[in-house]
Design a protein around this motif. Structure first.
Motif, PDB file in Angstrom:
ATOM      1  N   ALA A  10      50.467  -1.061  18.252  1.00 12.68           N
ATOM      2  CA  ALA A  10      49.863   0.160  18.791  1.00 12.68           C
ATOM      3  C   ALA A  10      50.593   0.593  20.065  1.00 12.68           C
ATOM      4  O   ALA A  10      50.762   1.790  20.316  1.00 12.68           O
ATOM      5  CB  ALA A  10      48.387  -0.065  19.080  1.00 12.68           C
ATOM      6  N   ALA A  11      51.033  -0.376  20.860  1.00 17.70           N
ATOM      7  CA  ALA A  11      51.776  -0.066  22.077  1.00 17.70           C
ATOM      8  C   ALA A  11      53.195   0.388  21.760  1.00 17.70           C
ATOM      9  O   ALA A  11      53.724   1.318  22.381  1.00 17.70           O
ATOM     10  CB  ALA A  11      51.803  -1.279  22.999  1.00 17.70           C
ATOM     11  N   GLU A  12      53.812  -0.260  20.768  1.00 16.15           N
ATOM     12  CA  GLU A  12      55.208   0.041  20.441  1.00 16.15           C
ATOM     13  C   GLU A  12      55.371   1.346  19.670  1.00 16.15           C
ATOM     14  O   GLU A  12      56.314   2.108  19.901  1.00 16.15           O
ATOM     15  CB  GLU A  12      55.809  -1.106  19.615  1.00 16.15           C
ATOM     16  N   LEU A  13      54.460   1.607  18.740  1.00 14.34           N
ATOM     17  CA  LEU A  13      54.629   2.716  17.793  1.00 14.34           C
ATOM     18  C   LEU A  13      53.845   3.964  18.164  1.00 14.34           C
ATOM     19  O   LEU A  13      54.052   5.015  17.568  1.00 14.34           O
ATOM     20  CB  LEU A  13      54.214   2.252  16.388  1.00 14.34           C
ATOM     21  N   THR A  14      52.937   3.864  19.113  1.00 11.73           N
ATOM     22  CA  THR A  14      52.093   4.987  19.563  1.00 11.73           C
ATOM     23  C   THR A  14      51.533   5.817  18.405  1.00 11.73           C
ATOM     24  O   THR A  14      51.812   7.005  18.303  1.00 11.73           O
ATOM     25  CB  THR A  14      52.861   5.910  20.539  1.00 11.73           C
ATOM     26  N   PRO A  15      50.744   5.191  17.526  1.00 19.35           N
ATOM     27  CA  PRO A  15      50.144   5.947  16.417  1.00 19.35           C
ATOM     28  C   PRO A  15      49.053   6.885  16.933  1.00 19.35           C
ATOM     29  O   PRO A  15      48.554   6.730  18.064  1.00 19.35           O
ATOM     30  CB  PRO A  15      49.545   4.843  15.542  1.00 19.35           C
ATOM     31  N   ASP A  16      48.689   7.844  16.096  1.00 19.15           N
ATOM     32  CA  ASP A  16      47.566   8.724  16.420  1.00 19.15           C
ATOM     33  C   ASP A  16      46.244   8.061  16.053  1.00 19.15           C
ATOM     34  O   ASP A  16      45.237   8.247  16.738  1.00 19.15           O
ATOM     35  CB  ASP A  16      47.690  10.051  15.660  1.00 19.15           C
ATOM     36  N   VAL A  17      46.263   7.313  14.950  1.00 19.62           N
ATOM     37  CA  VAL A  17      45.058   6.657  14.451  1.00 19.62           C
ATOM     38  C   VAL A  17      45.406   5.234  14.016  1.00 19.62           C
ATOM     39  O   VAL A  17      46.442   5.004  13.386  1.00 19.62           O
ATOM     40  CB  VAL A  17      44.447   7.415  13.244  1.00 19.62           C
ATOM     41  N   VAL A  18      44.525   4.295  14.347  1.00 17.69           N
ATOM     42  CA  VAL A  18      44.637   2.920  13.856  1.00 17.69           C
ATOM     43  C   VAL A  18      43.492   2.686  12.880  1.00 17.69           C
ATOM     44  O   VAL A  18      42.323   2.843  13.247  1.00 17.69           O
ATOM     45  CB  VAL A  18      44.571   1.892  14.994  1.00 17.69           C
ATOM     46  N   VAL A  19      43.819   2.339  11.642  1.00 21.06           N
ATOM     47  CA  VAL A  19      42.811   1.955  10.651  1.00 21.06           C
ATOM     48  C   VAL A  19      42.660   0.449  10.762  1.00 21.06           C
ATOM     49  O   VAL A  19      43.571  -0.308  10.416  1.00 21.06           O
ATOM     50  CB  VAL A  19      43.239   2.374   9.237  1.00 21.06           C
ATOM     51  N   CYS A  36      39.741  11.695   4.832  1.00 22.26           N
ATOM     52  CA  CYS A  36      38.945  12.629   5.637  1.00 22.26           C
ATOM     53  C   CYS A  36      38.564  11.989   6.969  1.00 22.26           C
ATOM     54  O   CYS A  36      38.644  12.634   8.024  1.00 22.26           O
ATOM     55  CB  CYS A  36      37.698  13.051   4.868  1.00 22.26           C
ATOM     56  N   GLY A  37      38.173  10.706   6.932  1.00 26.49           N
ATOM     57  CA  GLY A  37      37.804  10.006   8.148  1.00 26.49           C
ATOM     58  C   GLY A  37      38.955   9.928   9.136  1.00 26.49           C
ATOM     59  O   GLY A  37      38.763  10.096  10.348  1.00 26.49           O
ATOM     60  N   ILE A  38      40.149   9.683   8.633  1.00 24.55           N
ATOM     61  CA  ILE A  38      41.334   9.625   9.501  1.00 24.55           C
ATOM     62  C   ILE A  38      41.563  10.969  10.170  1.00 24.55           C
ATOM     63  O   ILE A  38      41.821  11.057  11.379  1.00 24.55           O
ATOM     64  CB  ILE A  38      42.576   9.200   8.690  1.00 24.55           C
ATOM     65  N   ARG A  39      41.452  12.030   9.389  1.00 23.68           N
ATOM     66  CA  ARG A  39      41.667  13.376   9.942  1.00 23.68           C
ATOM     67  C   ARG A  39      40.598  13.723  10.974  1.00 23.68           C
ATOM     68  O   ARG A  39      40.882  14.347  12.002  1.00 23.68           O
ATOM     69  CB  ARG A  39      41.689  14.412   8.826  1.00 23.68           C
ATOM     70  N   VAL A  40      39.371  13.318  10.690  1.00 20.25           N
ATOM     71  CA  VAL A  40      38.258  13.629  11.591  1.00 20.25           C
ATOM     72  C   VAL A  40      38.449  12.949  12.947  1.00 20.25           C
ATOM     73  O   VAL A  40      38.323  13.579  14.002  1.00 20.25           O
ATOM     74  CB  VAL A  40      36.912  13.219  10.966  1.00 20.25           C
ATOM     75  N   VAL A  41      38.740  11.644  12.942  1.00 24.43           N
ATOM     76  CA  VAL A  41      38.886  10.945  14.223  1.00 24.43           C
ATOM     77  C   VAL A  41      40.149  11.392  14.947  1.00 24.43           C
ATOM     78  O   VAL A  41      40.175  11.441  16.180  1.00 24.43           O
ATOM     79  CB  VAL A  41      38.855   9.408  14.051  1.00 24.43           C
ATOM     80  N   ALA A  42      41.186  11.748  14.199  1.00 26.72           N
ATOM     81  CA  ALA A  42      42.411  12.236  14.834  1.00 26.72           C
ATOM     82  C   ALA A  42      42.151  13.541  15.575  1.00 26.72           C
ATOM     83  O   ALA A  42      42.780  13.831  16.605  1.00 26.72           O
ATOM     84  CB  ALA A  42      43.507  12.435  13.795  1.00 26.72           C
ATOM     85  N   ALA A  43      41.204  14.335  15.066  1.00 21.04           N
ATOM     86  CA  ALA A  43      40.869  15.619  15.684  1.00 21.04           C
ATOM     87  C   ALA A  43      39.949  15.452  16.890  1.00 21.04           C
ATOM     88  O   ALA A  43      39.600  16.435  17.549  1.00 21.04           O
ATOM     89  CB  ALA A  43      40.222  16.534  14.655  1.00 21.04           C
ATOM     90  N   GLY A  44      39.548  14.209  17.166  1.00 22.39           N
ATOM     91  CA  GLY A  44      38.702  13.966  18.321  1.00 22.39           C
ATOM     92  C   GLY A  44      37.223  13.895  18.010  1.00 22.39           C
ATOM     93  O   GLY A  44      36.402  13.768  18.914  1.00 22.39           O
ATOM     94  N   ASP A  45      36.876  13.965  16.736  1.00 20.85           N
ATOM     95  CA  ASP A  45      35.480  13.837  16.342  1.00 20.85           C
ATOM     96  C   ASP A  45      35.217  12.402  15.913  1.00 20.85           C
ATOM     97  O   ASP A  45      36.047  11.517  16.102  1.00 20.85           O
ATOM     98  CB  ASP A  45      35.146  14.822  15.220  1.00 20.85           C
ATOM     99  N   SER A  46      34.066  12.154  15.317  1.00 20.15           N
ATOM    100  CA  SER A  46      33.697  10.798  14.942  1.00 20.15           C
ATOM    101  C   SER A  46      33.097  10.779  13.551  1.00 20.15           C
ATOM    102  O   SER A  46      32.601  11.790  13.052  1.00 20.15           O
ATOM    103  CB  SER A  46      32.698  10.226  15.942  1.00 20.15           C
ATOM    104  N   VAL A  47      33.159   9.614  12.925  1.00 17.90           N
ATOM    105  CA  VAL A  47      32.619   9.474  11.579  1.00 17.90           C
ATOM    106  C   VAL A  47      31.990   8.091  11.443  1.00 17.90           C
ATOM    107  O   VAL A  47      32.576   7.089  11.851  1.00 17.90           O
ATOM    108  CB  VAL A  47      33.717   9.685  10.506  1.00 17.90           C
ATOM    109  N   LEU A  48      30.767   8.059  10.921  1.00 20.53           N
ATOM    110  CA  LEU A  48      30.072   6.807  10.663  1.00 20.53           C
ATOM    111  C   LEU A  48      29.465   6.845   9.271  1.00 20.53           C
ATOM    112  O   LEU A  48      29.092   7.918   8.780  1.00 20.53           O
ATOM    113  CB  LEU A  48      28.942   6.580  11.680  1.00 20.53           C
TER     114      LEU A  48
END
Length: 227
Positions: free
Chosen positions: A44-53, A114-126
């Motif tokens: 996560a530090a090396e690759l700077t992803p937008d989302v971690v699953v 969809c969950g990945i896109r939602v959290v990437a946009a700054g929202d949340s999913v449960l």
């Protein structure tokens, strides 16, 4: 620009399956895979992803601990936790650690994407069951709150309108629905919500919802309450 995704799971077959589904999307790219929490923290530090699953149960450093480390950094990625266990401890610990969402591993591929896109946009999913558990605990007066040292800033400086927006966010309304309540545009609401999160030092709407319950601005028995 493609969403950069890091996939973390200690089972190679499961990890490869998630990665294949994600990488097949035109707007997503798997930038790395890790088989344990320590690897997740490093990549996560090396690759700077937008989302971690992120998987929960892993040897050595588990997904909750890894999430806490990753989200504690500056410009941290969003973390979407996946688990096979429908247990209170995982739901609350994941949220306290800074996860922006929690889904079960048997989720359909469309829901995962969809969950990945939602959290990437700054929202949340449960998951629905996780939402019910969270609200149920607040109804019993045992909400999860925030860990010492990682909580939000005090909301004393919020205006009455900002507190109202926080209440609407906690009730599960999206920006369009909030705009309808306030009689303004969606763009204005989005700006208000983002500014509110920055002011309070919150990562996303999950933390905003928890704070609203902690402050008594939201009630578990509100009709249709969800995150």
């Amino acid at each position: 620009m493609s969403l950069r995704v890091l996939v973390v799971d200690d089972q190679g077959v499961v990890r490869a399956g998630f990665a294949a589904v994600i990488d097949a999307e035109e707007d997503m790219t798997v930038v790395g895979e890790a088989g344990d929490g320590a690897g997740a923290v490093r990549l996560a530090a090396e690759l700077t992803p937008d989302v971690v699953v992120m998987d929960v149960r892993m040897p050595d450093l588990d997904g909750i601990a890894a999430t806490r480390i990753i989200t504690g950094r500056e410009n941290a990625p969003r973390v979407l936790v996946l688990t096979t266990f429908d247990l209170d401890a995982y739901v609350f610990d994941a949220l306290r650690a800074g996860a922006s969402g929690l889904l079960f591993k048997d989720v359909r591929s469309t829901e995962l994407l969809c969950g990945i896109r939602v959290v990437a946009a700054g929202d949340s999913v449960l998951t629905p069951s996780a939402t019910r558990r969270l609200i149920g605990h607040y109804a019993s007066g045992a909400g999860p709150g925030f860990r010492a040292g990682s909580g939000p800033r005090e909301p004393d400086s919020l205006t009455g309108r900002e507190r109202y927006v926080l209440t609407l966010v906690a009730s599960g309304l999206d920006d369009a629905e909030i705009a309808g309540q306030l009689g303004t545009t969606v763009g204005t609401v989005t700006s208000h919500v983002n500014a509110l999160l920055r002011t309070l030092g919150l990562r996303d709407r999950v933390q905003a919802t928890i704070l609203a319950y902690d402050l008594g601005l939201a009630r578990p028995n509100l009709p249709g309450t969800h995150i």
